[in-house]
Design a protein around this motif. Structure first.
Motif, PDB file in Angstrom:
ATOM      1  N   TRP A   1     -24.449  -9.293  38.006  1.00  0.00           N
ATOM      2  CA  TRP A   1     -23.955  -8.730  39.261  1.00  0.00           C
ATOM      3  C   TRP A   1     -22.429  -8.698  39.267  1.00  0.00           C
ATOM      4  O   TRP A   1     -21.820  -7.734  39.769  1.00  0.00           O
ATOM      5  N   ASN A   2     -21.808  -9.734  38.731  1.00  0.00           N
ATOM      6  CA  ASN A   2     -20.344  -9.721  38.657  1.00  0.00           C
ATOM      7  C   ASN A   2     -19.846  -8.581  37.774  1.00  0.00           C
ATOM      8  O   ASN A   2     -18.837  -7.946  38.082  1.00  0.00           O
ATOM      9  N   ASP A   3     -20.549  -8.331  36.674  1.00  0.00           N
ATOM     10  CA  ASP A   3     -20.177  -7.200  35.820  1.00  0.00           C
ATOM     11  C   ASP A   3     -20.342  -5.873  36.569  1.00  0.00           C
ATOM     12  O   ASP A   3     -19.506  -4.975  36.467  1.00  0.00           O
ATOM     13  N   ARG A   4     -21.438  -5.760  37.322  1.00  0.00           N
ATOM     14  CA  ARG A   4     -21.674  -4.531  38.083  1.00  0.00           C
ATOM     15  C   ARG A   4     -20.610  -4.330  39.158  1.00  0.00           C
ATOM     16  O   ARG A   4     -20.110  -3.217  39.356  1.00  0.00           O
ATOM     17  N   LEU A   5     -20.265  -5.422  39.853  1.00  0.00           N
ATOM     18  CA  LEU A   5     -19.251  -5.303  40.897  1.00  0.00           C
ATOM     19  C   LEU A   5     -17.908  -4.917  40.291  1.00  0.00           C
ATOM     20  O   LEU A   5     -17.181  -4.096  40.861  1.00  0.00           O
ATOM     21  N   ARG A   6     -17.579  -5.481  39.157  1.00  0.00           N
ATOM     22  CA  ARG A   6     -16.327  -5.125  38.491  1.00  0.00           C
ATOM     23  C   ARG A   6     -16.312  -3.645  38.140  1.00  0.00           C
ATOM     24  O   ARG A   6     -15.318  -2.944  38.359  1.00  0.00           O
ATOM     25  N   SER A   7     -17.424  -3.130  37.602  1.00  0.00           N
ATOM     26  CA  SER A   7     -17.501  -1.703  37.261  1.00  0.00           C
ATOM     27  C   SER A   7     -17.365  -0.831  38.503  1.00  0.00           C
ATOM     28  O   SER A   7     -16.708   0.208  38.479  1.00  0.00           O
ATOM     29  N   ALA A   8     -17.996  -1.265  39.596  1.00  0.00           N
ATOM     30  CA  ALA A   8     -17.908  -0.485  40.835  1.00  0.00           C
ATOM     31  C   ALA A   8     -16.477  -0.458  41.358  1.00  0.00           C
ATOM     32  O   ALA A   8     -15.989   0.580  41.820  1.00  0.00           O
ATOM     33  N   LEU A   9     -15.792  -1.596  41.293  1.00  0.00           N
ATOM     34  CA  LEU A   9     -14.418  -1.656  41.791  1.00  0.00           C
ATOM     35  C   LEU A   9     -13.451  -0.910  40.885  1.00  0.00           C
ATOM     36  O   LEU A   9     -12.409  -0.418  41.350  1.00  0.00           O
ATOM     37  N   GLN A  10     -13.760  -0.820  39.613  1.00  0.00           N
ATOM     38  CA  GLN A  10     -12.878  -0.111  38.695  1.00  0.00           C
ATOM     39  C   GLN A  10     -12.937   1.399  38.905  1.00  0.00           C
ATOM     40  O   GLN A  10     -12.005   2.104  38.492  1.00  0.00           O
ATOM     41  N   ALA A  11     -14.000   1.879  39.525  1.00  0.00           N
ATOM     42  CA  ALA A  11     -14.122   3.322  39.755  1.00  0.00           C
ATOM     43  C   ALA A  11     -13.009   3.791  40.678  1.00  0.00           C
ATOM     44  O   ALA A  11     -12.838   3.294  41.779  1.00  0.00           O
ATOM     45  N   GLY A  12     -12.238   4.724  40.220  1.00  0.00           N
ATOM     46  CA  GLY A  12     -11.202   5.329  41.052  1.00  0.00           C
ATOM     47  C   GLY A  12     -10.007   4.438  41.314  1.00  0.00           C
ATOM     48  O   GLY A  12      -9.236   4.707  42.229  1.00  0.00           O
ATOM     49  N   GLY A  13      -9.840   3.350  40.542  1.00  0.00           N
ATOM     50  CA  GLY A  13      -8.648   2.529  40.713  1.00  0.00           C
ATOM     51  C   GLY A  13      -8.713   1.498  41.806  1.00  0.00           C
ATOM     52  O   GLY A  13      -7.684   0.900  42.149  1.00  0.00           O
ATOM     53  N   VAL A  14      -9.885   1.242  42.379  1.00  0.00           N
ATOM     54  CA  VAL A  14      -9.986   0.229  43.427  1.00  0.00           C
ATOM     55  C   VAL A  14      -9.659  -1.154  42.861  1.00  0.00           C
ATOM     56  O   VAL A  14      -8.977  -1.963  43.500  1.00  0.00           O
ATOM     57  N   TRP A  15     -10.129  -1.420  41.639  1.00  0.00           N
ATOM     58  CA  TRP A  15      -9.835  -2.703  40.994  1.00  0.00           C
ATOM     59  C   TRP A  15      -8.324  -2.897  40.839  1.00  0.00           C
ATOM     60  O   TRP A  15      -7.792  -3.964  41.143  1.00  0.00           O
ATOM     61  N   ASP A  16      -7.644  -1.866  40.349  1.00  0.00           N
ATOM     62  CA  ASP A  16      -6.200  -1.971  40.141  1.00  0.00           C
ATOM     63  C   ASP A  16      -5.472  -2.200  41.459  1.00  0.00           C
ATOM     64  O   ASP A  16      -4.506  -2.970  41.524  1.00  0.00           O
ATOM     65  N   ALA A  17      -5.924  -1.524  42.523  1.00  0.00           N
ATOM     66  CA  ALA A  17      -5.286  -1.705  43.830  1.00  0.00           C
ATOM     67  C   ALA A  17      -5.481  -3.127  44.332  1.00  0.00           C
ATOM     68  O   ALA A  17      -4.562  -3.726  44.901  1.00  0.00           O
ATOM     69  N   LEU A  18      -6.658  -3.701  44.114  1.00  0.00           N
ATOM     70  CA  LEU A  18      -6.901  -5.079  44.533  1.00  0.00           C
ATOM     71  C   LEU A  18      -6.081  -6.052  43.698  1.00  0.00           C
ATOM     72  O   LEU A  18      -5.510  -7.016  44.224  1.00  0.00           O
ATOM     73  N   ALA A  19      -6.024  -5.832  42.389  1.00  0.00           N
ATOM     74  CA  ALA A  19      -5.287  -6.743  41.508  1.00  0.00           C
ATOM     75  C   ALA A  19      -3.800  -6.748  41.824  1.00  0.00           C
ATOM     76  O   ALA A  19      -3.117  -7.752  41.606  1.00  0.00           O
TER      77      ALA A  19
END
Length: 886
Positions: free
Chosen positions: A398-416
């Motif tokens: 689930w953590n891997d899935r959430l990471r992939s979902a957040l990486q879509a469209g730069g959401v992960w980068d914005a959070l980081a």
């Protein structure tokens, strides 16, 4: 045992010069090198204060080693936890506890039957285990086995109320006992030449254990006041400020802080006794650009970053709604999902609200505008990893899935890139955001979850985690909890939240009684009260102190806290401590400028089309007509699956239209028609995609409504009535004012043959009570709708040449079906047309449109935020001649 000394400094706001001097004399008397002294302080905030005081006292030579048990622990190697014992990390231990409890007889069934209760037990077991470990690991390793034996004996089995909680407490104790080595065990191996311990708010258990095992000389410096002299050294400038309510308290606290800063008294300590209130005070201080350092931090669940992550998981749930989608897209971290994100979001929201699509499944992608469609597809792509198969996988997956979902469209980068966002990613142990923890990875790979379980796990970690924003270099206000304000010299202190509800003991897990907690050496309510009293007494030694409490909460009166009342008693005994109460807020004189009702004119905004509802709005309140029909303003529709009165009305009209078509083609007996009407109702509910659960109250009333309606219809037909058409759309130009088109949809047109001859009957369905409708038509000239429909029927040429024209309301409120007829509606229609022409001519000529509404017209008016009738001052001023039709 070592030689032990105790010493108490003189009560003062800044005891550090005295403490430094006493440590120097202790080293001198014991012939110890200062650099070989270990001085243990209560909190890390005391370290720079102690070091600065030592430099001022002894500018030459080596400095003692000033530490806290926490800073010492960070520098020394920690013992590895047992493979099956708690790790001390809340995320790891909650997974381990869930796995452990899920294997026990009787608890596995509870996990399936009541997941929320099972999670409550898991959190409680982890909390209790951590408490047990904290107390046990403050005992010297050589004596720890005896403590575990006493603890097991103290938690003997017994039945009755609380037996389940006691059983879980014993589970927590047995689990905690598996970790024999504590994180502070290396401290017991320290061998300094001398020990110095500074106590504030009572001695720390671990420090007491270290001193008991010490072989070198020991000096204990007790800064706490004696119990019989709690308020010794209280500042003469301590103020007691009662406030009316929450907002009054927040304003007075912020004003008091600003007053101190204006007088050059900085830094000011703002005590976070009530976090919600302090958040409001911070907002008020932010308006004045005050530099604040918050030592308490924010719960991760209250940050925008936490809301973004939790919102994405909520959006992936099967019953997610479009409101959840819009909330997530507006979180501030989704700008990279699509180009022109702001324009796409506006376009998407407009269509969702216009179409009233409340569930994601209702959204019809081809109906979306291009920009909105791009954003919609990007959001679906972000959700795709969370919808993968299988539905139940390990938490690590689930953590891997959430990471992939957040990486879509730069959401992960914005959070980081965001401080709170990076902390959220670390708290959830997402890959790439946190250092690998073997213990957590082991538990995460073993824990099996579905999406709902994983979302609950994420919510619990966000609620438990905290984020402390980076503070500016120079601060004017320090937000800190009451215990951490001890022994810190501030220029002034402001402490809101001193009422009886907020100034009290800490809350503990209610699984153990006070007697059990005391027997185990766990914190108790009595000990918590004593520690709070000591911290409060330390606070009162500051040079200027303001204590605020609200006198009411949600209409209920509140008394000041017990400590404040003790201070008031002490003041009454010592008159020299009395300080006049003064409201710190500035009184700014304001010249009254009464605002009366407005009366706009807008001859160029006359609508091209007019309905019965629109003209009724003009008659009820010209300003409402101006706002809603001339300016075209409207409230945004709510995106939810609740069945509103309008949804019910649309459904009922569609049901009756289909029913009359089938009744005319193939009539049945009364019982058959009732069943037919009920069946059509169910079919229309499905066709309109109305939520079955939300629609249940209406569905339950349908059979009774069908029975009453069919009975009325058969009587109507036996009396010569016959349905001609349903849902008839008509339009016609207004005579004498051809630029305006009259429009309307007539619910039904009947042909009636009775003793008075033939007549055309206009029927309008209403879900109101029958007596309400009868009052509506009691004065025919006051009823707009039926007269408007009759006039429209005549102007559109739909009324037969022969026969009279009649109109009535048909009440369908579920408890009764009856009619309320508008008498002589043809005459009313002609008068209405003439009045309508005159009103529109006056508006076109520049007549004023004042707010003349009264009663329920204003109560449910969407434009009340514009006319602001509730804010008018004094009697209404005379207005220019406006529109007010009879």
């Amino acid at each position: 045992m070592s030689a032990r000394e105790r010493w108490a400094p003189r009560p003062t706001a800044d005891p550090w010069p005295q403490i430094a001097e006493r440590v120097r004399r202790f080293a001198e008397e014991r012939r110890l090198e200062p650099r070989h002294l270990l001085v243990l302080l209560p909190f890390a905030q005391h370290l720079p204060l102690a070091r600065e005081a030592w430099v001022r006292t002894c500018p030459a030579g080596w400095m003692p080693r000033f530490e806290t048990t926490q800073t010492l622990r960070e520098r020394l190697p920690a013992a590895s936890p047992a493979a099956d014992g708690p790790s001390g990390d809340i995320a790891t231990d909650r997974l381990a506890a869930a796995r452990m409890l899920g294997q026990k007889q009787g608890l596995k069934e509870m996990r399936e039957r009541d997941p929320a209760m099972f999670r409550h037990w898991v959190h409680g077991v982890v909390e209790m285990a951590h408490e047990f470990m904290q107390v046990a690991h403050a005992v010297a390793p050589a004596r720890r086995a005896q403590w575990w034996d006493r603890a097991h004996a103290a938690l003997g089995a017994h039945g009755g109320p609380g037996a389940m909680e006691l059983t879980l407490a014993r589970v927590a104790l047995a689990w905690a006992a598996q970790r024999e080595a504590g994180p502070a065990d290396a401290l017991f191996a320290l061998r300094p030449q001398g020990w110095v311990a500074v106590h504030a708010g009572g001695p720390e258990p671990l420090v007491r254990a270290l001193l008991d095992e010490a072989e070198a000389p020991v000096l204990e410096i007790d800064t706490d006041p004696a119990g019989d002299a709690l308020f010794e050294g209280v500042s003469p400038d301590a103020q007691l400020l009662p406030c009316l309510d929450f907002e009054d308290e927040a304003q007075m606290a912020a004003a008091q802080v600003l007053r101190h800063l204006a007088a050059g008294e900085a830094p000011v300590a703002l005590i976070a006794q009530d976090r919600v209130l302090v958040r409001r005070v911070r907002a008020l201080l932010a308006r004045q650009a005050i530099a604040v350092r918050d030592e308490t931090g924010w719960r991760l669940s209250t940050t925008r970053a936490g809301a973004c992550v939790a919102g994405l998981l909520r959006l992936a749930q099967p019953r997610a709604g479009t409101d959840d989608l819009l909330d997530w897209l507006k979180s501030g971290f989704t700008a990279g999902l699509a180009e022109d994100g702001a324009e796409g979001l506006a376009a998407l929201e407009t269509v969702l609200r216009r179409r009233l699509w409340s569930a994601l499944q209702e959204v019809h992608e081809p109906a979306l505008p291009e920009r909105g469609r791009v954003l919609w597809r990007a959001a679906l792509e972000a959700l795709a990893p969370l919808h993968g198969e299988p539905r139940r996988v390990s938490l690590a997956s689930w953590n891997d899935r959430l990471r992939s979902a957040l990486q879509a469209g730069g959401v992960w980068d914005a959070l980081a890139a965001d401080g709170a966002g990076a902390e959220v990613l670390r708290a959830l142990r997402l890959p790439g955001a946190a250092a690998d923890d073997p213990g957590f990875l082991q538990q995460a790979r073993a824990a099996s979850m579905d999406l709902a379980d994983y979302a609950a796990w994420v919510d619990s970690l966000l609620e438990a985690g905290a984020y402390a924003p980076e503070a500016p270099a120079q601060v004017e206000v320090v937000v800190t909890p009451l215990p951490r304000a001890m022994l810190r010299p501030f220029a002034a202190v402001v402490m809101p939240g001193c009422d009886e509800q907020r100034l009290g003991p800490a809350a503990f897990a209610p699984w153990l009684s006070e007697r059990d907690r005391a027997a185990l050496g766990l914190p108790t309510r009595v000990l918590s009260l004593q520690q709070q009293a000591l911290a409060f007494a330390h606070l009162l030694r500051q040079p200027r102190v303001s204590l605020l409490w609200r006198q009411s909460q949600d209409g209920e009166p509140l008394d000041p806290g017990a400590l404040v009342e003790r201070l008031q008693l002490e003041r009454s005994r010592r008159a020299d401590l009395q300080v006049p109460v003064e409201d710190p807020r500035l009184r700014v004189p304001v010249q009254p400028s009464p605002q009366g009702p407005t009366a706009p004119t807008a001859p160029g905004l006359l609508p091209e089309a007019l309905s019965a509802t629109g003209y009724e709005a003009l008659r009820n309140c010209p300003y409402r007509f101006f706002a809603l029909y001339m300016l075209g303003l409207a409230e945004a529709d709510e995106l939810d699956d609740e069945i509103e009165r309008r949804d019910y009305g649309i459904w009922l009209h569609a049901v009756l239209q289909r029913f009359h078509e089938l009744h005319r083609q193939a009539p049945l007996d009364e019982a058959g028609e009732v069943e037919r009407l009920v069946a059509i109702g169910a079919q229309e509910r499905a066709a309109q995609q109305l939520d079955e659960a939300a629609f249940l109250p209406y569905a339950l009333r349908l059979r009774e409504l069908a029975r009453l309606y069919v009975r009325w219809l058969f009587e109507h037909e036996r009396g010569g009535g016959q349905v001609q058409a349903s849902e008839v759309k008509l339009q016609a130009r207004l005579p004498g004012f051809e630029q305006v088109c009259l429009k309307g949809t007539l619910d039904r047109i009947d042909r009636v043959r009775d003793g008075q001859g033939e007549a055309t009957l206009v029927v309008d369905y209403k879900t109101s009570r029958l007596d309400t409708l009868k009052n509506r038509v009691k004065e025919p000239l006051e009823d707009t709708q039926l007269a408007f429909y009759a006039a429209l029927l005549q102007l559109a040429g739909q009324a037969p040449d022969g026969g009279a024209l009649r109109a009535m309301y048909l009440a369908l409120d579920g408890n009764e079906v009856g009619q309320a007829e508008h008498q002589d509606v043809a005459a009313s229609a002609q008068l209405l047309l003439e009045g309508m022409r005159q009103d529109l001519e006056r508006i076109a000529g520049g007549a004023a449109l004042p707010p003349l509404g009264e009663g329920t017209v204003c109560e449910y008016c969407e434009a009340q935020g514009l006319c602001r009738k509730g804010h008018w001052s004094g009697p209404d001023e005379p207005l220019a001649t406006g529109v007010a039709s009879a």
